[in-house]
Design a protein around this motif. Structure first.
Motif, mmCIF file in Angstrom:
data_model
loop_
_atom_site.group_PDB
_atom_site.id
_atom_site.type_symbol
_atom_site.label_atom_id
_atom_site.label_comp_id
_atom_site.label_asym_id
_atom_site.label_seq_id
_atom_site.Cartn_x
_atom_site.Cartn_y
_atom_site.Cartn_z
ATOM 1 N N GLU A 195 0.224 12.910 -2.676
ATOM 2 C CA GLU A 195 0.667 11.988 -3.721
ATOM 3 C C GLU A 195 1.109 10.682 -3.083
ATOM 4 O OE1 GLU A 195 3.570 13.365 -6.477
ATOM 5 O OE2 GLU A 195 2.249 14.912 -7.263
ATOM 6 N N PRO A 196 0.956 9.579 -3.823
ATOM 7 C CA PRO A 196 1.383 8.285 -3.276
ATOM 8 C C PRO A 196 2.896 8.101 -3.400
ATOM 9 C CG PRO A 196 0.397 7.989 -5.440
ATOM 10 C CD PRO A 196 0.256 9.452 -5.100
ATOM 11 N N PHE A 197 3.489 7.574 -2.344
ATOM 12 C CA PHE A 197 4.911 7.259 -2.316
ATOM 13 C C PHE A 197 5.066 5.787 -1.952
ATOM 14 C CE2 PHE A 197 5.006 11.777 -2.016
ATOM 15 C CZ PHE A 197 6.218 12.178 -2.539
ATOM 16 N N ALA A 198 6.067 5.148 -2.522
ATOM 17 C CA ALA A 198 6.369 3.760 -2.184
ATOM 18 C C ALA A 198 7.008 3.735 -0.808
ATOM 19 C CB ALA A 198 7.301 3.151 -3.215
ATOM 20 N N PRO A 199 6.455 2.970 0.131
ATOM 21 C CA PRO A 199 7.019 2.969 1.490
ATOM 22 C C PRO A 199 8.450 2.437 1.555
ATOM 23 C CG PRO A 199 5.173 1.405 1.322
ATOM 24 C CD PRO A 199 5.301 2.102 0.008
ATOM 25 N N ALA A 200 8.819 1.504 0.677
ATOM 26 C CA ALA A 200 10.160 0.917 0.735
ATOM 27 C C ALA A 200 11.228 1.881 0.233
ATOM 28 C CB ALA A 200 10.187 -0.375 -0.090
ATOM 29 N N GLN A 257 0.837 -1.188 0.000
ATOM 30 C CA GLN A 257 0.000 0.000 0.000
ATOM 31 C C GLN A 257 0.880 1.249 0.000
ATOM 32 O OE1 GLN A 257 -3.328 0.018 -0.334
ATOM 33 N NE2 GLN A 257 -3.093 -2.179 -0.600
ATOM 34 N N PRO A 258 0.603 2.177 -0.898
ATOM 35 C CA PRO A 258 1.415 3.405 -0.907
ATOM 36 C C PRO A 258 1.122 4.256 0.318
ATOM 37 C CG PRO A 258 -0.407 3.595 -2.449
ATOM 38 C CD PRO A 258 -0.438 2.193 -1.910
ATOM 39 N N VAL A 259 2.064 5.102 0.640
ATOM 40 C CA VAL A 259 1.916 6.084 1.695
ATOM 41 C C VAL A 259 1.641 7.412 1.007
ATOM 42 C CG1 VAL A 259 3.124 7.285 3.549
ATOM 43 C CG2 VAL A 259 3.514 4.848 3.197
ATOM 44 N N TYR A 260 0.594 8.105 1.419
ATOM 45 C CA TYR A 260 0.275 9.397 0.826
ATOM 46 C C TYR A 260 0.891 10.504 1.664
ATOM 47 C CZ TYR A 260 -2.850 7.229 -2.463
ATOM 48 O OH TYR A 260 -3.352 6.481 -3.487
ATOM 49 N N GLU A 261 1.729 11.287 1.026
ATOM 50 C CA GLU A 261 2.410 12.381 1.709
ATOM 51 C C GLU A 261 2.107 13.696 1.005
ATOM 52 O OE1 GLU A 261 6.403 12.194 2.991
ATOM 53 O OE2 GLU A 261 6.444 10.022 3.006
ATOM 54 N N GLY A 321 10.530 5.378 -0.698
ATOM 55 C CA GLY A 321 10.255 6.791 -0.444
ATOM 56 C C GLY A 321 10.114 7.600 -1.714
ATOM 57 N N LEU A 322 10.066 6.940 -2.869
ATOM 58 C CA LEU A 322 9.943 7.627 -4.160
ATOM 59 C C LEU A 322 8.486 7.730 -4.569
ATOM 60 C CD1 LEU A 322 12.902 5.912 -6.040
ATOM 61 C CD2 LEU A 322 12.862 8.193 -5.027
ATOM 62 N N PRO A 323 8.141 8.784 -5.328
ATOM 63 C CA PRO A 323 6.745 8.926 -5.773
ATOM 64 C C PRO A 323 6.348 7.778 -6.703
ATOM 65 C CG PRO A 323 8.043 10.883 -6.337
ATOM 66 C CD PRO A 323 8.975 9.888 -5.756
ATOM 67 N N ILE A 324 5.102 7.399 -6.604
ATOM 68 C CA ILE A 324 4.540 6.380 -7.501
ATOM 69 C C ILE A 324 3.804 7.134 -8.599
ATOM 70 C CG2 ILE A 324 2.899 4.488 -7.732
ATOM 71 C CD1 ILE A 324 3.390 3.936 -4.719
ATOM 72 N N ARG A 325 4.245 6.992 -9.811
ATOM 73 C CA ARG A 325 3.609 7.659 -10.950
ATOM 74 C C ARG A 325 2.489 6.778 -11.468
ATOM 75 N NH1 ARG A 325 5.148 12.235 -9.552
ATOM 76 N NH2 ARG A 325 7.365 12.589 -9.592
ATOM 77 N N GLN A 326 1.333 7.375 -11.642
ATOM 78 C CA GLN A 326 0.180 6.596 -12.123
ATOM 79 C C GLN A 326 -0.132 6.934 -13.552
ATOM 80 O OE1 GLN A 326 -2.822 7.554 -9.277
ATOM 81 N NE2 GLN A 326 -1.937 6.256 -7.717
ATOM 82 N N HIS A 348 11.211 16.259 2.061
ATOM 83 C CA HIS A 348 9.926 16.198 1.379
ATOM 84 C C HIS A 348 8.880 15.657 2.342
ATOM 85 C CE1 HIS A 348 10.157 11.810 0.841
ATOM 86 N NE2 HIS A 348 11.443 12.011 0.591
ATOM 87 N N GLY A 349 7.626 15.742 1.926
ATOM 88 C CA GLY A 349 6.527 15.226 2.732
ATOM 89 C C GLY A 349 6.403 15.926 4.068
#
Length: 173
Positions: free
Chosen positions: A161-166, A9-13, A168-173, A91-92
């Motif tokens: 925006e969603p970030f990958a928890p592992a 699950q992405p982390v929204y920051e 910390g990079l943004p997830i581009r949709q 960031h975040g």
């Protein structure tokens, strides 16, 4: 390490950006206080948005908390703090932590300090930027209205925006 079949699950920051106030939608869902509503107020804000040189800037006034703030000072300080944090690689949520830690260095009064926190911390101005969505605000329509009234040129807005928890990079949709 999660199993390959498990979804992560992405982390929204919050992502902070500096924008021109006149490019933000005119907040027209405000119901109170009286100084923020009415046809004259909405027409003046729309004119300020389309032709800002036609409407004189207003000074802070005593009608409500939002209009008592000197938003030019507060927005300027929030922009400086956010840009400094971003330049330091933050960031975040760490940007809001940075703003809180360095707020006293800005030389502002209590009301303006509260306004900086209302811009540079989680829960700041969040316009709805979903594709094909009607322009509305999740947060901050009173702050935008007061800044439009005072003729503030730039402010800080946030979007989640969603970030990958592992990574910390943004997830581009």
């Amino acid at each position: 390490m999660p199993e390959p079949s498990e979804s992560i699950q992405p982390v929204y920051e919050p992502v902070y950006e500096v924008v021109k106030v006149v490019r933000l939608p005119v907040p027209n869902e405000i119901r109170e206080p009286d100084c923020m509503i009415g046809p004259k107020v909405w027409v003046r804000r729309r004119i300020r948005r389309l032709a800002p040189w036609l409407v004189p800037r207003q000074a802070p006034r005593a009608c409500c908390w939002h209009h008592q703030v000197d938003w030019r000072q507060a927005a300027g300080a929030a922009i400086r703090l956010v840009r400094q944090a971003q330049a330091a690689g933050l960031h975040g949520e760490r940007i809001s932590d940075y703003a809180v830690e360095r707020l006293d260095e800005q030389g502002l009064g209590n009301r303006e300090q509260d306004a900086v926190l209302a811009l540079a911390c989680t829960g700041g101005i969040e316009p709805n930027t979903e594709p094909n969505a009607e322009w509305r605000y999740f947060e901050g329509q009173h702050r935008v209205a007061a800044q439009l009234d005072q003729g503030v040129r730039q402010t800080v807005v946030q979007r989640r925006e969603p970030f990958a928890p592992a990574t910390g990079l943004p997830i581009r949709q």
